[in-house]
Design an enzyme around this catalytic site. Sequence first.
Site, PDB file in Angstrom:
ATOM      1  N   GLU A  67      16.722   5.786  -0.603  1.00  0.00           N
ATOM      2  CA  GLU A  67      16.210   4.141  -0.514  1.00  0.00           C
ATOM      3  C   GLU A  67      14.942   4.103   0.384  1.00  0.00           C
ATOM      4  O   GLU A  67      13.804   3.422   0.131  1.00  0.00           O
ATOM      5  CB  GLU A  67      17.269   3.340   0.035  1.00  0.00           C
TER       6      GLU A  67
ATOM      7  N   HIS B 159      16.349   9.653   3.341  1.00  0.00           N
ATOM      8  CA  HIS B 159      17.226   8.830   2.471  1.00  0.00           C
ATOM      9  C   HIS B 159      16.470   8.450   1.308  1.00  0.00           C
ATOM     10  O   HIS B 159      15.345   7.903   1.469  1.00  0.00           O
ATOM     11  CB  HIS B 159      17.863   7.696   2.978  1.00  0.00           C
TER      12      HIS B 159
END
Length: 156
Positions: free
Chosen positions: A55, A53
């Site tokens: 983030e 991901h």
Amino acid sequence: MPDDLKLLQRTIDIALESRASGNHPFGALLADADGNILIECGNTHSTDGGTGHAELNVARAAAGAHSPEFLAGCTLYTSVEPCSMCAGGCYWAGIGRVVFGMTEVRLAELTGDNPENLTMSLPCRQVLAAGQRDVQVSGPFPELEAQILRTHEGFW
């Protein structure tokens, strides 16, 4: 003070770049207290699978490059609300603020039960509130939702 909308717009661009490179359409960045971009990452699903991901990629890079004291004054910007894994990564890295464009609930409406994005019904505010230090959260930004949705059109 950072320009949240401008920095969120950049995460949308990163999401498009991520998609163009064969990954999921998500983008994130880390900015310092003055809004200077320090780290940018897209999704890396093609090489990292479910943990790639955007983030979490930013949080890992940030933790490796900066002290928690410095990161406490930084903001992670992301096109879509961080999942519980990513919110935890931001917390453990020491990042002091998270700003997201579109909610994970809205993302779940788009992706349904796609096995590559089995969203969890656990808002990042709830994950971060469970910690022992304060992490500020801002979002969603409804004025950006149409742009963010376009990064996902036809993908899932």
